[in-house]
Motif scaffolding. Structure first.
Motif, PDB file in Angstrom:
ATOM      1  N   UNK A   1     -38.249 -14.274 -47.522  1.00 24.49           N
ATOM      2  CA  UNK A   1     -36.890 -13.802 -47.774  1.00 24.49           C
ATOM      3  C   UNK A   1     -36.493 -12.743 -46.750  1.00 24.49           C
ATOM      4  N   UNK A   2     -37.339 -11.733 -46.544  1.00 27.01           N
ATOM      5  CA  UNK A   2     -36.970 -10.658 -45.618  1.00 27.01           C
ATOM      6  C   UNK A   2     -36.980 -11.128 -44.173  1.00 27.01           C
ATOM      7  N   UNK A   3     -37.846 -12.089 -43.848  1.00 32.45           N
ATOM      8  CA  UNK A   3     -37.880 -12.609 -42.483  1.00 32.45           C
ATOM      9  C   UNK A   3     -36.544 -13.244 -42.112  1.00 32.45           C
ATOM     10  N   UNK A   4     -35.872 -13.834 -43.086  1.00 38.76           N
ATOM     11  CA  UNK A   4     -34.560 -14.430 -42.830  1.00 38.76           C
ATOM     12  C   UNK A   4     -33.406 -13.456 -43.105  1.00 38.76           C
ATOM     13  N   UNK A   5     -33.570 -12.574 -44.083  1.00 41.05           N
ATOM     14  CA  UNK A   5     -32.465 -11.678 -44.436  1.00 41.05           C
ATOM     15  C   UNK A   5     -32.278 -10.545 -43.439  1.00 41.05           C
ATOM     16  N   UNK A   6     -33.345 -10.065 -42.830  1.00 40.79           N
ATOM     17  CA  UNK A   6     -33.186  -8.970 -41.857  1.00 40.79           C
ATOM     18  C   UNK A   6     -32.290  -9.387 -40.688  1.00 40.79           C
ATOM     19  N   UNK A   7     -32.567 -10.486 -39.971  1.00 36.14           N
ATOM     20  CA  UNK A   7     -31.644 -10.869 -38.896  1.00 36.14           C
ATOM     21  C   UNK A   7     -30.261 -11.255 -39.402  1.00 36.14           C
ATOM     22  N   UNK A   8     -30.200 -11.778 -40.621  1.00 34.19           N
ATOM     23  CA  UNK A   8     -28.896 -12.085 -41.221  1.00 34.19           C
ATOM     24  C   UNK A   8     -28.082 -10.809 -41.347  1.00 34.19           C
ATOM     25  N   UNK A   9     -28.676  -9.762 -41.880  1.00 39.70           N
ATOM     26  CA  UNK A   9     -27.988  -8.469 -41.984  1.00 39.70           C
ATOM     27  C   UNK A   9     -27.627  -7.930 -40.599  1.00 39.70           C
ATOM     28  N   UNK A  10     -28.543  -8.078 -39.666  1.00 37.68           N
ATOM     29  CA  UNK A  10     -28.294  -7.530 -38.327  1.00 37.68           C
ATOM     30  C   UNK A  10     -27.132  -8.230 -37.637  1.00 37.68           C
ATOM     31  N   UNK A  11     -26.951  -9.519 -37.922  1.00 36.62           N
ATOM     32  CA  UNK A  11     -25.783 -10.217 -37.392  1.00 36.62           C
ATOM     33  C   UNK A  11     -24.492  -9.600 -37.901  1.00 36.62           C
ATOM     34  N   UNK A  12     -24.469  -9.229 -39.183  1.00 37.39           N
ATOM     35  CA  UNK A  12     -23.290  -8.585 -39.763  1.00 37.39           C
ATOM     36  C   UNK A  12     -23.064  -7.212 -39.159  1.00 37.39           C
ATOM     37  N   UNK A  13     -24.135  -6.491 -38.893  1.00 30.88           N
ATOM     38  CA  UNK A  13     -24.017  -5.163 -38.283  1.00 30.88           C
ATOM     39  C   UNK A  13     -23.430  -5.270 -36.878  1.00 30.88           C
ATOM     40  N   UNK A  14     -23.883  -6.266 -36.116  1.00 34.30           N
ATOM     41  CA  UNK A  14     -23.397  -6.434 -34.750  1.00 34.30           C
ATOM     42  C   UNK A  14     -21.905  -6.744 -34.724  1.00 34.30           C
ATOM     43  N   UNK A  15     -21.455  -7.739 -35.509  1.00 32.21           N
ATOM     44  CA  UNK A  15     -20.035  -8.094 -35.473  1.00 32.21           C
ATOM     45  C   UNK A  15     -19.165  -7.012 -36.097  1.00 32.21           C
ATOM     46  N   UNK A  16     -19.699  -6.310 -37.091  1.00 32.29           N
ATOM     47  CA  UNK A  16     -18.926  -5.218 -37.698  1.00 32.29           C
ATOM     48  C   UNK A  16     -18.766  -4.057 -36.723  1.00 32.29           C
ATOM     49  N   UNK A  17     -19.800  -3.812 -35.923  1.00 29.30           N
ATOM     50  CA  UNK A  17     -19.700  -2.803 -34.875  1.00 29.30           C
ATOM     51  C   UNK A  17     -18.649  -3.215 -33.851  1.00 29.30           C
ATOM     52  N   UNK A  18     -18.638  -4.502 -33.510  1.00 32.32           N
ATOM     53  CA  UNK A  18     -17.681  -4.979 -32.523  1.00 32.32           C
ATOM     54  C   UNK A  18     -16.246  -4.923 -32.994  1.00 32.32           C
ATOM     55  N   UNK A  19     -16.008  -5.271 -34.256  1.00 30.33           N
ATOM     56  CA  UNK A  19     -14.620  -5.328 -34.723  1.00 30.33           C
ATOM     57  C   UNK A  19     -13.987  -3.951 -34.772  1.00 30.33           C
ATOM     58  N   UNK A  20     -14.794  -2.915 -34.909  1.00 26.68           N
ATOM     59  CA  UNK A  20     -14.248  -1.549 -34.911  1.00 26.68           C
ATOM     60  C   UNK A  20     -13.551  -1.224 -33.590  1.00 26.68           C
ATOM     61  N   UNK A  21     -13.953  -1.906 -32.525  1.00 22.19           N
ATOM     62  CA  UNK A  21     -13.338  -1.680 -31.214  1.00 22.19           C
ATOM     63  C   UNK A  21     -11.998  -2.390 -31.075  1.00 22.19           C
ATOM     64  N   UNK A  22     -11.798  -3.473 -31.844  1.00 25.63           N
ATOM     65  CA  UNK A  22     -10.627  -4.313 -31.616  1.00 25.63           C
ATOM     66  C   UNK A  22      -9.576  -4.270 -32.724  1.00 25.63           C
ATOM     67  N   UNK A  23      -9.982  -4.141 -33.961  1.00 24.08           N
ATOM     68  CA  UNK A  23      -8.987  -4.224 -35.033  1.00 24.08           C
ATOM     69  C   UNK A  23      -8.178  -2.937 -35.165  1.00 24.08           C
ATOM     70  N   UNK A  24      -6.922  -3.116 -35.531  1.00 28.37           N
ATOM     71  CA  UNK A  24      -6.055  -1.977 -35.829  1.00 28.37           C
ATOM     72  C   UNK A  24      -5.811  -1.874 -37.333  1.00 28.37           C
TER      73      UNK A  24
END
Length: 228
Positions: free
Chosen positions: A74-97
């Protein structure tokens, strides 16, 4: 001895990775990499963050950690799954108003960084053994694969607020759906108390965020993913 070897693998993979993720050293990231190290460099369009997230989630680097234990897998798959959300959420902070989306992304980053660190600690403790469930890792793989097949990748650069925001919300709905399904699957067979509590938190928080994201997409008059 087994625990020492396992911790040695964790430490060696952490040491292997250094610096910002790039096309070259994304290959060095595993589930043992400190979460602070997976944030990508700054991109000129949102697509870069989406691609980094997809590449990380599809990576096979962490397969060395797989075992027959359901909690481990479970954690082997959930950790990168969470990290994908962290990456795109970090990115959207730069673009969304959209201030609602900024708050949502900040909450996702904050909560999922904590959850990644918790899972890494549980994994390093070597407590995830003895709950061998046949085909559980195949179920995790199937959920991840189906989720990524559902997530559309933009064919044009996403540089303006509206386009990037719609893309982020659309894919995050599918992404959250995958996390909920993975958590539900573990709750059926899991025995680790910390992971059981984590799964319950994932389901309650991410189902609420899915509703919020659907409502925002509706205001943008954008297509709303049918995930039921």
């Amino acid at each position: 001895m087994k625990k020492q070897i396992f911790i040695g693998i964790l430490l060696s993979t952490i040491t292997l990775y250094a610096g910002e993720p790039t096309e070259q050293n994304l290959e060095k990231i595993t589930i043992a990499t400190p979460v602070e190290k997976i944030i990508p460099k700054s991109y000129d369009d949102f697509n870069g963050y989406e691609k980094d997230a997809m590449d990380l989630m599809m990576s096979t680097n962490s397969k060395i950690f797989l075992s027959d234990d359901a909690g481990n897998n479970f954690v082997v798959y959930m950790i990168p799954h969470h990290e994908g959300a962290i990456i795109t959420s970090t990115g959207i902070l730069k673009f969304t108003k959209d201030e609602r989306v900024k708050k949502l992304a900040e909450n996702i980053i904050q909560s999922q960084e904590k959850e990644v660190k918790l899972q890494q600690e549980i994994l390093a403790s070597n407590d995830l053994q003895g709950n061998d469930i046949k085909d559980f890792k195949d179920e995790m793989e199937k959920i991840m694969h189906h989720m990524m097949m559902e997530m559309p990748m933009a064919s044009k650069p996403l540089t303006n607020s509206k386009d990037a925001t719609i893309a982020y919300l659309t894919n995050m709905i599918y992404h959250h759906k995958g996390a909920v399904q993975m958590a539900q699957a573990y709750l059926k067979v899991g025995k680790n108390p910390e992971l059981i509590n984590l799964c319950k938190d994932i389901i309650s928080s991410q189902e609420a965020q899915i509703k919020e994201m659907k409502n925002i997409l509706k205001e943008y008059k954008a297509p709303i993913p049918n995930i039921n």
